[in-house]
Design a protein around this motif. Structure first.
Motif, PDB file in Angstrom:
ATOM      1  N   SER A   1      13.059  59.044   8.844  1.00 20.11           N
ATOM      2  CA  SER A   1      14.210  58.144   8.842  1.00 20.11           C
ATOM      3  C   SER A   1      14.745  57.984   7.428  1.00 20.11           C
ATOM      4  O   SER A   1      13.972  57.925   6.462  1.00 20.11           O
ATOM      5  CB  SER A   1      13.828  56.787   9.421  1.00 20.11           C
ATOM      6  N   VAL A   2      16.066  57.947   7.314  1.00 15.37           N
ATOM      7  CA  VAL A   2      16.733  57.700   6.036  1.00 15.37           C
ATOM      8  C   VAL A   2      17.717  56.564   6.222  1.00 15.37           C
ATOM      9  O   VAL A   2      18.110  56.229   7.349  1.00 15.37           O
ATOM     10  CB  VAL A   2      17.459  58.960   5.529  1.00 15.37           C
ATOM     11  N   ASP A   3      18.117  55.969   5.129  1.00 17.18           N
ATOM     12  CA  ASP A   3      19.078  54.880   5.168  1.00 17.18           C
ATOM     13  C   ASP A   3      20.458  55.418   4.824  1.00 17.18           C
ATOM     14  O   ASP A   3      20.635  56.106   3.806  1.00 17.18           O
ATOM     15  CB  ASP A   3      18.682  53.783   4.179  1.00 17.18           C
ATOM     16  N   ALA A   4      21.422  55.165   5.679  1.00 18.89           N
ATOM     17  CA  ALA A   4      22.799  55.603   5.456  1.00 18.89           C
ATOM     18  C   ALA A   4      23.744  54.455   5.778  1.00 18.89           C
ATOM     19  O   ALA A   4      23.763  53.977   6.919  1.00 18.89           O
ATOM     20  CB  ALA A   4      23.125  56.825   6.308  1.00 18.89           C
ATOM     21  N   PHE A   5      24.475  54.017   4.766  1.00 16.64           N
ATOM     22  CA  PHE A   5      25.438  52.921   4.920  1.00 16.64           C
ATOM     23  C   PHE A   5      24.760  51.674   5.488  1.00 16.64           C
ATOM     24  O   PHE A   5      25.313  50.970   6.341  1.00 16.64           O
ATOM     25  CB  PHE A   5      26.609  53.341   5.814  1.00 16.64           C
ATOM     26  N   GLY A   6      23.527  51.463   5.055  1.00 19.35           N
ATOM     27  CA  GLY A   6      22.809  50.266   5.478  1.00 19.35           C
ATOM     28  C   GLY A   6      22.194  50.344   6.852  1.00 19.35           C
ATOM     29  O   GLY A   6      21.692  49.330   7.355  1.00 19.35           O
ATOM     30  N   ARG A   7      22.180  51.536   7.465  1.00 21.16           N
ATOM     31  CA  ARG A   7      21.600  51.688   8.800  1.00 21.16           C
ATOM     32  C   ARG A   7      20.544  52.784   8.782  1.00 21.16           C
ATOM     33  O   ARG A   7      20.729  53.827   8.143  1.00 21.16           O
ATOM     34  CB  ARG A   7      22.673  52.039   9.835  1.00 21.16           C
ATOM     35  N   PRO A   8      19.435  52.597   9.500  1.00 17.50           N
ATOM     36  CA  PRO A   8      18.426  53.663   9.581  1.00 17.50           C
ATOM     37  C   PRO A   8      18.930  54.813  10.457  1.00 17.50           C
ATOM     38  O   PRO A   8      19.468  54.594  11.541  1.00 17.50           O
ATOM     39  CB  PRO A   8      17.223  52.962  10.212  1.00 17.50           C
ATOM     40  N   VAL A   9      18.754  56.028   9.966  1.00 20.23           N
ATOM     41  CA  VAL A   9      19.155  57.234  10.697  1.00 20.23           C
ATOM     42  C   VAL A   9      17.923  58.103  10.891  1.00 20.23           C
ATOM     43  O   VAL A   9      17.266  58.488   9.926  1.00 20.23           O
ATOM     44  CB  VAL A   9      20.242  58.020   9.938  1.00 20.23           C
ATOM     45  N   GLN A  10      17.602  58.390  12.142  1.00 24.34           N
ATOM     46  CA  GLN A  10      16.480  59.269  12.460  1.00 24.34           C
ATOM     47  C   GLN A  10      16.942  60.723  12.342  1.00 24.34           C
ATOM     48  O   GLN A  10      17.953  61.111  12.930  1.00 24.34           O
ATOM     49  CB  GLN A  10      15.966  59.009  13.864  1.00 24.34           C
ATOM     50  N   VAL A  11      16.191  61.511  11.609  1.00 20.18           N
ATOM     51  CA  VAL A  11      16.507  62.917  11.399  1.00 20.18           C
ATOM     52  C   VAL A  11      15.400  63.758  12.035  1.00 20.18           C
ATOM     53  O   VAL A  11      14.230  63.637  11.661  1.00 20.18           O
ATOM     54  CB  VAL A  11      16.644  63.250   9.905  1.00 20.18           C
TER      55      VAL A  11
ATOM     56  N   LEU B   1      19.329  70.842  13.921  1.00 29.07           N
ATOM     57  CA  LEU B   1      19.231  69.663  13.073  1.00 29.07           C
ATOM     58  C   LEU B   1      19.942  68.516  13.768  1.00 29.07           C
ATOM     59  O   LEU B   1      21.086  68.685  14.232  1.00 29.07           O
ATOM     60  CB  LEU B   1      19.848  69.933  11.700  1.00 29.07           C
ATOM     61  N   GLU B   2      19.281  67.364  13.829  1.00 33.59           N
ATOM     62  CA  GLU B   2      19.792  66.243  14.612  1.00 33.59           C
ATOM     63  C   GLU B   2      19.733  64.953  13.807  1.00 33.59           C
ATOM     64  O   GLU B   2      18.834  64.763  12.973  1.00 33.59           O
ATOM     65  CB  GLU B   2      18.968  66.079  15.889  1.00 33.59           C
ATOM     66  N   ALA B   3      20.678  64.094  14.068  1.00 39.59           N
ATOM     67  CA  ALA B   3      20.703  62.760  13.468  1.00 39.59           C
ATOM     68  C   ALA B   3      21.051  61.758  14.561  1.00 39.59           C
ATOM     69  O   ALA B   3      21.981  61.971  15.343  1.00 39.59           O
ATOM     70  CB  ALA B   3      21.724  62.688  12.335  1.00 39.59           C
ATOM     71  N   ARG B   4      20.275  60.678  14.611  1.00 41.26           N
ATOM     72  CA  ARG B   4      20.467  59.659  15.643  1.00 41.26           C
ATOM     73  C   ARG B   4      20.420  58.280  14.974  1.00 41.26           C
ATOM     74  O   ARG B   4      19.521  58.000  14.175  1.00 41.26           O
ATOM     75  CB  ARG B   4      19.370  59.774  16.696  1.00 41.26           C
ATOM     76  N   THR B   5      21.403  57.428  15.319  1.00 43.71           N
ATOM     77  CA  THR B   5      21.420  56.096  14.732  1.00 43.71           C
ATOM     78  C   THR B   5      22.069  55.111  15.691  1.00 43.71           C
ATOM     79  O   THR B   5      22.706  55.512  16.677  1.00 43.71           O
ATOM     80  CB  THR B   5      22.185  56.090  13.393  1.00 43.71           C
ATOM     81  N   ARG B   6      21.908  53.823  15.380  1.00 41.94           N
ATOM     82  CA  ARG B   6      22.525  52.739  16.139  1.00 41.94           C
ATOM     83  C   ARG B   6      23.655  52.140  15.306  1.00 41.94           C
ATOM     84  O   ARG B   6      23.424  51.597  14.233  1.00 41.94           O
ATOM     85  CB  ARG B   6      21.491  51.664  16.464  1.00 41.94           C
TER      86      ARG B   6
END
Length: 509
Positions: free
Chosen positions: A76-86, A119-124
């Protein structure tokens, strides 16, 4: 390539020994002889009837296919204040196809190596809003006897969607973008489509329906939207009712309307791949009953029964090759399309050492008149993959790994046996017998280079062996071997057996 079977078996043996050694090293205390004998003769001891049942496994994340595995705790990484699962995967296959033209004298064997990276990215974006992005990279090396080696690579847009859950506090969700249309037997569909869909579920029921139409090209190797998919609007749906634990009925429907412009008589296109000889407006409707009975002794008996009917109209345009290599459109004729198909089978798993299983299946797609006014041959939706799991740990092609036919004007009998070598590894042997109800000069979807003569319905027989090792969370190995023996439907000089062997590896991250 001749060293591939030995290398694959060596890898399998080494990895199996590694897993066994690791398991033994982690064992806290040795198992005495009496315990080993008890486990051998009763590997499925009866559970305590007073103990609460184990919780059901969580459903896979939206868009994840049946054979795909991802880490339980993704990076998981932080992007624009939201966690993004990679997450992602790498898949490799190395296949040798031997004598697919059924004539050994032709010497046109082929070796195909393929790499696929996802390659996938998933976020809320919000508590009830999910965003998923996926990119796919492909690389293929193809070598054919008597021809130069060819290489190709492409980037594809994978699933790219946003999903709004619990609309206005209800049980319904809305999903839009490039979505994965999946059903577990892939008899109806297993494909990605540009679509808008509604999903809802409740106590014992689930509904999935939507509209799909390709908006952009999928691959960087394409010049545009594929001609067969250009202008096609689809209304798809699947309704499921759980009648009892582990038993269900499914209702499927698909309506396809091809509104692509028809070529004017005498117009030309650059190459054959750009032609669109068929515009199909059709409706598929079908039912499925499936489930499994489990006895207290550990015996399991599963079953499935699929049925479908097809009705529609098809416009066919003739193309003729000109002297300069282009293709010139001729006249267009319209005919009715109708057909029906079914696929039934059962699988039995016994509570013995290695958990042996046997399975039997029978499938038939109608065949009949194919003229300027009527096509009575069933055809599948065009979105199918025909892959399902029997009793092993990996899905397999239910109509044969080598032939891979569409269930159109075809009768398929299958019989299989399998064992579980380890906790999450299996070995399966499957035999197929093919027959055309109406002898034809083609086998829709088949990978063979040779065509039948149309005087006999005896297409032939196939044997498949599938070894799958999935003992590790992030890595798996597969080895497939197939042999097809042609029948009397082929010419006498095209009855030499065809073979294929494939080594596959997958890494999930």
């Amino acid at each position: 390539m001749n060293r591939l079977p030995g290398l694959a078996l060596l890898c399998v043996a080494a990895l199996s020994c590694g897993v066994t050694g690791q398991a033994q090293a982690q064992t806290a205390a040795p198992i005495d002889r009496a315990t080993r004998l008890a486990l051998f003769f009763d590997p499925f001891p009866k559970a305590d009837p007073k103990a609460p049942p184990p919780p059901p496994p969580p459903p896979p994340p939206e868009g994840q296919r049946i054979d795909e595995r991802r880490p339980e705790q993704p990076f998981s990484v932080d992007a624009f204040g939201r966690p993004v699962q990679v997450t992602g995967s790498w898949e490799y296959t190395d296949e040798k196809r031997g004598n697919f033209d059924l004539n050994r004298a032709a010497a046109r064997d082929r070796r195909v190596r393929e790499h696929e990276v996802k390659l996938e990215a998933r976020t809320r974006l919000a508590p009830d809003t999910e965003l998923f992005l996926q990119a796919v990279g492909l690389h293929e090396t193809r070598r054919t006897q008597g021809s130069a080696t060819t290489r190709s690579k492409a980037l594809e847009r994978g699933q790219t969607w946003v999903k709004f859950e619990r609309l206005r506090g209800s049980r319904w969700a809305l999903q839009a973008g490039r979505v994965a249309l999946i059903e577990r037997r892939a008899w109806w569909w297993d494909d990605d489509l540009d679509a808008v869909r509604m999903l809802g579920s409740g106590d014992g029921w689930r509904l999935d329906t939507g509209l799909a139409r390709e908006l952009l090209r999928v691959s960087s190797a394409d010049r545009g939207i594929e001609p067969a998919r250009r202008g096609v609007t689809r209304w798809f749906g699947q309704a499921t009712w759980r009648t009892a634990p582990r038993h269900a009925f499914d209702l499927f429907w698909l309506a396809a309307h091809d509104a692509s412009p028809r070529p004017a008589d005498g117009s030309s296109v650059i190459d054959e791949d750009a032609t669109d000889p068929s515009d199909l407006n059709a409706r598929w409707f079908g039912l499925r009953a499936s489930g499994e009975w489990r006895h207290g002794s550990g015996t399991r008996l599963g079953y499935w029964a699929d049925t479908a009917v097809l009705r529609g109209r098809e416009s066919l345009t003739d193309y003729n090759e000109a002297a300069n290599g282009s293709f010139v459109a001729g006249s267009t004729a319209t005919r009715r399309v109708r057909g029906h198909a079914f696929d039934v089978g059962t699988v039995l798993v016994l509570p013995l050492a290695l958990r042996p299983s046997i399975s039997a299946g029978y499938a038939r797609g109608s065949g009949g008149e194919r003229s300027a006014t009527l096509d009575a041959n069933f055809r599948q939706t065009g979105l199918q993959e025909n892959k399902a799991r029997l009793a092993g740990v990996k899905r397999l092609r239910i109509y044969g790994e080598l032939l891979q036919p569409e269930l159109s004007n075809l009768e398929v009998r299958s019989l299989s046996a399998g064992v579980r070598l380890l906790d999450n590894s299996s070995l399966e042997l499957i035999g197929y017998r093919y027959r055309q109800p109406v002898p034809s000069t083609s086998i829709p979807g088949a990978r063979l280079s040779a065509d039948p003569l149309g005087v006999s319905g005896d297409i032939g027989r196939e044997i498949d062996v599938l070894l799958a090792l999935r003992e590790w969370k992030h890595f798996e190995l597969t080895l497939r071997w197939s042999r097809f023996t042609p029948g009397a439907a082929f010419a006498e000089d095209q009855r030499d057996p065809a073979q294929a062997i494939e080594l596959g590896a997958s890494l999930n991250f």
